[in-house]
Each structure stands twice: as structure tokens, then as C-alpha cells.
Design a protein around this motif. Structure first.
Motif, PDB file in Angstrom:
ATOM      1  N   THR A  22      45.108  49.820  39.532  1.00  0.00           N
ATOM      2  CA  THR A  22      44.199  50.150  38.441  1.00  0.00           C
ATOM      3  C   THR A  22      43.027  49.165  38.427  1.00  0.00           C
ATOM      4  O   THR A  22      43.151  48.028  38.873  1.00  0.00           O
ATOM      5  N   SER A  23      41.903  49.625  37.928  1.00  0.00           N
ATOM      6  CA  SER A  23      40.710  48.785  37.864  1.00  0.00           C
ATOM      7  C   SER A  23      40.889  47.699  36.812  1.00  0.00           C
ATOM      8  O   SER A  23      41.392  47.963  35.715  1.00  0.00           O
ATOM      9  N   GLY A  24      40.453  46.474  37.134  1.00  0.00           N
ATOM     10  CA  GLY A  24      40.688  45.342  36.253  1.00  0.00           C
ATOM     11  C   GLY A  24      39.575  45.038  35.276  1.00  0.00           C
ATOM     12  O   GLY A  24      39.799  44.339  34.275  1.00  0.00           O
ATOM     13  N   PHE A  25      38.367  45.537  35.539  1.00  0.00           N
ATOM     14  CA  PHE A  25      37.220  45.269  34.663  1.00  0.00           C
ATOM     15  C   PHE A  25      36.808  46.584  34.013  1.00  0.00           C
ATOM     16  O   PHE A  25      36.339  47.498  34.692  1.00  0.00           O
ATOM     17  N   ARG A  26      36.962  46.672  32.698  1.00  0.00           N
ATOM     18  CA  ARG A  26      36.771  47.962  32.027  1.00  0.00           C
ATOM     19  C   ARG A  26      35.854  47.842  30.811  1.00  0.00           C
ATOM     20  O   ARG A  26      36.074  48.473  29.782  1.00  0.00           O
ATOM     21  N   ASN A  27      34.799  47.027  30.925  1.00  0.00           N
ATOM     22  CA  ASN A  27      33.791  46.949  29.869  1.00  0.00           C
ATOM     23  C   ASN A  27      32.804  48.094  30.017  1.00  0.00           C
ATOM     24  O   ASN A  27      32.747  48.761  31.055  1.00  0.00           O
ATOM     25  N   TRP A  28      32.000  48.293  28.989  1.00  0.00           N
ATOM     26  CA  TRP A  28      31.030  49.394  28.986  1.00  0.00           C
ATOM     27  C   TRP A  28      29.644  48.889  28.602  1.00  0.00           C
ATOM     28  O   TRP A  28      29.502  48.117  27.647  1.00  0.00           O
ATOM     29  N   SER A  30      36.739  50.764  25.945  1.00  0.00           N
ATOM     30  CA  SER A  30      37.655  49.703  26.363  1.00  0.00           C
ATOM     31  C   SER A  30      36.855  48.432  26.622  1.00  0.00           C
ATOM     32  O   SER A  30      35.632  48.462  26.720  1.00  0.00           O
ATOM     33  N   GLY A  31      37.553  47.309  26.719  1.00  0.00           N
ATOM     34  CA  GLY A  31      36.897  46.057  27.060  1.00  0.00           C
ATOM     35  C   GLY A  31      36.148  45.440  25.892  1.00  0.00           C
ATOM     36  O   GLY A  31      36.356  45.764  24.725  1.00  0.00           O
ATOM     37  N   ALA A  32      35.231  44.539  26.238  1.00  0.00           N
ATOM     38  CA  ALA A  32      34.470  43.781  25.241  1.00  0.00           C
ATOM     39  C   ALA A  32      33.062  44.326  25.097  1.00  0.00           C
ATOM     40  O   ALA A  32      32.550  45.024  25.967  1.00  0.00           O
ATOM     41  N   GLY A  33      32.404  43.992  23.994  1.00  0.00           N
ATOM     42  CA  GLY A  33      31.027  44.384  23.775  1.00  0.00           C
ATOM     43  C   GLY A  33      30.065  43.353  24.329  1.00  0.00           C
ATOM     44  O   GLY A  33      30.444  42.423  25.038  1.00  0.00           O
ATOM     45  N   GLY A  34      28.796  43.548  24.015  1.00  0.00           N
ATOM     46  CA  GLY A  34      27.782  42.602  24.457  1.00  0.00           C
ATOM     47  C   GLY A  34      26.999  43.029  25.675  1.00  0.00           C
ATOM     48  O   GLY A  34      26.175  42.262  26.171  1.00  0.00           O
ATOM     49  N   LEU A  59      29.705  47.062  38.855  1.00  0.00           N
ATOM     50  CA  LEU A  59      28.487  46.953  38.054  1.00  0.00           C
ATOM     51  C   LEU A  59      28.410  45.525  37.538  1.00  0.00           C
ATOM     52  O   LEU A  59      29.252  45.084  36.759  1.00  0.00           O
ATOM     53  N   TRP A  60      27.398  44.796  38.020  1.00  0.00           N
ATOM     54  CA  TRP A  60      27.257  43.363  37.743  1.00  0.00           C
ATOM     55  C   TRP A  60      26.188  43.137  36.682  1.00  0.00           C
ATOM     56  O   TRP A  60      25.137  43.795  36.692  1.00  0.00           O
ATOM     57  N   ASP A  61      26.458  42.212  35.772  1.00  0.00           N
ATOM     58  CA  ASP A  61      25.511  41.853  34.719  1.00  0.00           C
ATOM     59  C   ASP A  61      24.821  40.547  35.099  1.00  0.00           C
ATOM     60  O   ASP A  61      25.459  39.486  35.137  1.00  0.00           O
ATOM     61  N   ARG A  62      23.527  40.610  35.370  1.00  0.00           N
ATOM     62  CA  ARG A  62      22.768  39.407  35.714  1.00  0.00           C
ATOM     63  C   ARG A  62      22.755  38.393  34.563  1.00  0.00           C
ATOM     64  O   ARG A  62      22.805  37.192  34.781  1.00  0.00           O
ATOM     65  N   LYS A  63      22.634  38.881  33.329  1.00  0.00           N
ATOM     66  CA  LYS A  63      22.477  37.992  32.178  1.00  0.00           C
ATOM     67  C   LYS A  63      23.727  37.144  31.947  1.00  0.00           C
ATOM     68  O   LYS A  63      23.637  35.928  31.770  1.00  0.00           O
ATOM     69  N   ARG A  64      24.884  37.763  31.958  1.00  0.00           N
ATOM     70  CA  ARG A  64      26.133  37.041  31.691  1.00  0.00           C
ATOM     71  C   ARG A  64      26.839  36.599  32.971  1.00  0.00           C
ATOM     72  O   ARG A  64      27.854  35.926  32.911  1.00  0.00           O
ATOM     73  N   GLU A  65      26.281  37.013  34.117  1.00  0.00           N
ATOM     74  CA  GLU A  65      26.837  36.669  35.429  1.00  0.00           C
ATOM     75  C   GLU A  65      28.323  37.012  35.505  1.00  0.00           C
ATOM     76  O   GLU A  65      29.176  36.175  35.801  1.00  0.00           O
ATOM     77  N   THR A  66      28.591  38.289  35.270  1.00  0.00           N
ATOM     78  CA  THR A  66      29.969  38.757  35.323  1.00  0.00           C
ATOM     79  C   THR A  66      30.002  40.235  35.661  1.00  0.00           C
ATOM     80  O   THR A  66      28.962  40.910  35.679  1.00  0.00           O
ATOM     81  N   ILE A  67      31.201  40.717  35.935  1.00  0.00           N
ATOM     82  CA  ILE A  67      31.398  42.134  36.219  1.00  0.00           C
ATOM     83  C   ILE A  67      31.546  42.891  34.902  1.00  0.00           C
ATOM     84  O   ILE A  67      32.381  42.534  34.061  1.00  0.00           O
ATOM     85  N   VAL A  68      30.741  43.913  34.730  1.00  0.00           N
ATOM     86  CA  VAL A  68      30.919  44.801  33.585  1.00  0.00           C
ATOM     87  C   VAL A  68      32.116  45.712  33.846  1.00  0.00           C
ATOM     88  O   VAL A  68      33.042  45.809  33.039  1.00  0.00           O
ATOM     89  N   SER A  69      32.086  46.394  35.003  1.00  0.00           N
ATOM     90  CA  SER A  69      33.125  47.373  35.303  1.00  0.00           C
ATOM     91  C   SER A  69      33.265  47.549  36.811  1.00  0.00           C
ATOM     92  O   SER A  69      32.285  47.438  37.556  1.00  0.00           O
ATOM     93  N   ASN A  70      34.501  47.827  37.236  1.00  0.00           N
ATOM     94  CA  ASN A  70      34.724  48.275  38.609  1.00  0.00           C
ATOM     95  C   ASN A  70      35.468  49.604  38.614  1.00  0.00           C
ATOM     96  O   ASN A  70      36.108  49.960  39.603  1.00  0.00           O
ATOM     97  N   GLU A  71      35.356  50.352  37.515  1.00  0.00           N
ATOM     98  CA  GLU A  71      35.973  51.674  37.405  1.00  0.00           C
ATOM     99  C   GLU A  71      34.875  52.730  37.551  1.00  0.00           C
ATOM    100  O   GLU A  71      34.042  52.922  36.657  1.00  0.00           O
ATOM    101  N   SER A  72      34.883  53.423  38.688  1.00  0.00           N
ATOM    102  CA  SER A  72      33.776  54.323  39.030  1.00  0.00           C
ATOM    103  C   SER A  72      33.585  55.442  38.011  1.00  0.00           C
ATOM    104  O   SER A  72      32.448  55.799  37.685  1.00  0.00           O
ATOM    105  N   SER A  73      34.676  56.020  37.514  1.00  0.00           N
ATOM    106  CA  SER A  73      34.535  57.134  36.577  1.00  0.00           C
ATOM    107  C   SER A  73      33.851  56.698  35.290  1.00  0.00           C
ATOM    108  O   SER A  73      33.099  57.483  34.677  1.00  0.00           O
ATOM    109  N   GLU A  74      34.064  55.460  34.886  1.00  0.00           N
ATOM    110  CA  GLU A  74      33.445  54.960  33.656  1.00  0.00           C
ATOM    111  C   GLU A  74      32.004  54.512  33.899  1.00  0.00           C
ATOM    112  O   GLU A  74      31.146  54.696  33.024  1.00  0.00           O
TER     113      GLU A  74
END
Length: 326
Positions: A27-33, A43-47, A130-145
Motif C-alpha cells: 500500500t502507498s505510504g504517503f496519502r496527503n492531498w 486522508s493525511g495531513a493538511g497544509g 508528488l513532491w512539495d518544494r515548499k515543505r520539502e516532502t512527499i505529498v502523495s505516492n498514490e497515483s489514483s489520488e
């Protein structure tokens, strides 16, 4: 192939033995939106607010899961808002790698991107990311989302086609029902067949796969698209598997009862979707074939890439006989 265990990279392949010879996808481990205002998604965190130039999509042109996000990025007009970088075709002991350090993350391998997001990360270092430049983290690695984020979260940005909606609310229930079967038996089904290590597991997977292809062929005899009278996410999720089927899955993954070209409705439907303006630019058959035949050494030890088959997806189709939305 490899995977991370508590932040340490290991070159292990898939563990089918503990599943009776069956391939079981992690299962995908990063599930922010990403959302229009940065509020939390399902799912996941906001921001993660939709902003032009903030997000970076990491893909493989070979990967069907990444391909669906590339298609939506193209069709929605997100190319100026979301940058893109692709890994090399082969996925060997270091997993997905870049030809040179990736410009945004500085990573040489995809697992290093995951460690930047979580130094104690465990799991496969998959694409898309999907990488976030501002927070330098992965938003999501779930393709359907990611696909659904691209469909609507960025609609307020300049140049984005807010009129295009491949996940209309009124069709969600039917889209979900079709997606569930297609994912389990077709999108993931080809991998279940290809990576099976027992005859029983292979037969289970390949039987379910062709039962679903027969079902889809029958459905498309009277329906222009999978759900409703317009192209939805269900179509793009199926498309990326159909595109690779005759060139890769039929031979390499032993899914050889029939080819897509042997299905009149499915093959015409595949050609229609391929001919949607912009889609062909996201399709790279040399990379697709080089990846599968060259990376999976337990299946193809020599790494030889076959010359065929010859495919013409630009040929005419008869799908205009069925109605579609204006």
C-alpha cells in the motif's frame, strides 16, 4: 527492485513465498492531498495548498501508475503549474534512478527522495511521487489520488482547464465500482500473473484477468466509455494497462490467452483514447519495453527486448457509432 526498511535500502525482490506464490502489492505510504485552500483532504495531513510552481511530479514513462497522472497533468493544462522529472527506464538493484542528480530533490535514486521525506521510511520507493518544494516532502505516492487532485484541486490557477472533470460527483459510485474490478483484476492483475511463482497463483490471476477483459469487451459494445457518455478517470486508469498489454504483458507476463487487438471493442476504444489530443505525447513504447524486459531479470534473465509487436494506434476506430456527451 529493492525496498527501504527503517531508512536503510535493501535490494530484496518481491516476497511471494509467504503469500503462496502470489504477488501482493504494497500500500502507498504517503496519502496527503493538495486542496484548493490547503485544508486536509480525505486522508493525511493538511497544509498543501494548490499553488503554481510549488509541486513537482516524479514519474517513469514506463510505469502505468505514473502514466495516469501524466495524462491528467497534460489534459488539465497543468504543465506550467506542476513541473515533471522522469527516472531512467531500468529499475535494478538501486530501484528507480535518475540519469543525474534530480534538479529539485537532488536525489540520484528514488529511495533517496523517500528518505528526504521520512528518514526512517519503510517500503517500496515507487512512482509517481508528488513532491512539495515548499515543505520539502512527499505529498502523495498514490497515483489514483494524485489523479483526483489534478482533476480539481488546481482549477483556480491560470491556464488550467476547469471545465474538464473526469471524476464528476454524480458518477462517483459507478466509477468506484468499475475502478475496483479493473484495479484488482486488470491493472494489478497483469502483475499478479507476471510475478506469480506458483502455477496455482498464476492461473488464479490470469483467469480473473481475462474474465474482466471479456466483461469490458461486452460493456464497450454498447457503451462508448466505461461510465456514462464521457471520458472519466475510469477510462484513463484502464487505458494505461491496455496500452502496455500487447507490447509487454501478453508475452513478458504470460497474459497470452488473447491480445487486446483480438478484442474489436477494446482495441477500438484503446485507439480512440490514444488519439485524444495530447495523450500520445505521454506514451513512450521504447521506454516501456526497455523497462519491463530489461528490469525483471527473474522473468527475462537475458534482458533481451523483443522487436515486436507492430502496433498502429493512429488507425481509425468505429467508436463514433456510440453516443457521447457534447
Amino acid at each position: 527492485m529493492g525496498l527501504l526498511v527503517d531508512g536503510v535500502w535493501h535490494t530484496d525482490g518481491y516476497d511471494t513465498e509467504s503469500h503462496g506464490g502470489r504477488f501482493v502489492r504494497d500500500t502507498s505510504g504517503f496519502r496527503n492531498w493538495v486542496t484548493p485552500d490547503g485544508a486536509p483532504g480525505p486522508s493525511g495531513a493538511g497544509g498543501f495548498e494548490a499553488e503554481a510552481g510549488r509541486y513537482h511530479l516524479l514519474v517513469s514513462f514506463a510505469c502505468p501508475w505514473a502514466h495516469r497522472t501524466m495524462i491528467l497533468r497534460k489534459l488539465k493544462g497543468l504543465e506550467d503549474s506542476i513541473s515533471l522529472a522522469a527516472v531512467e527506464p531500468l529499475m535494478l538493484d538501486d530501484g528507480w534512478t535518475f540519469a543525474e542528480p534530480e534538479a529539485v530533490t537532488g536525489a540520484q535514486a528514488m529511495w533517496q527522495v523517500y528518505l528526504r521525506a521520512d528518514p526512517k521510511c519503510s517500503g517500496r520507493a515507487t512512482v509517481p511521487v508528488l513532491w512539495d518544494r515548499k515543505r520539502e516532502t512527499i505529498v502523495s505516492n498514490e497515483s489514483s489520488e494524485i489523479l483526483r487532485m489534478f482533476n480539481s484541486a488546481f482549477d483556480a490557477l491560470p491556464g488550467v482547464d476547469a471545465r474538464l472533470d473526469v471524476s464528476p460527483q454524480a458518477l462517483h459510485a459507478e466509477i468506484e465500482a468499475v475502478n475496483e474490478r479493473v484495479y484488482d483484476t486488470v491493472n494489478n492483475g497483469v502483475y499478479k500473473a507476471g510475478f506469480a511463482t506458483t502455477q496455482k497463483a498464476y492461473l488464479e490471476a490470469v483467469t480473473a484477468l481475462f474474465e474482466s477483459l471479456d466483461w469490458l469487451e461486452e460493456r464497450l459494445a454498447t457503451h462508448r466509455y466505461l461510465v456514462g457518455d464521457r471520458i472519466t478517470e475510469a477510462d484513463w486508469r484502464l487505458f494505461t494497462t491496455l496500452l502496455r498489454f500487447d507490447a509487454v504483458y501478453h508475452g513478458h507476463f504470460k497474459c497470452n490467452l488473447r491480445r487486446i487487438v483480438d478484442y474489436p471493442n477494446l482495441s477500438a476504444y484503446l485507439r480512440e483514447l490514444y488519439q485524444v489530443p495530447g495523450v500520445a505525447e505521454t506514451c513512450d513504447f521504447p521506454t516501456i519495453k526497455r523497462h519491463y524486459y530489461g528490469s525483471h531479470r527473474t522473468i527475462n534473465p537475458t534482458g533481451i527486448v523483443p522487436l515486436g509487436p507492430e502496433l498502429d494506434l493512429t488507425a481509425s476506430h468505429d467508436r463514433d457509432r456510440l453516443p457521447k456527451a457534447a
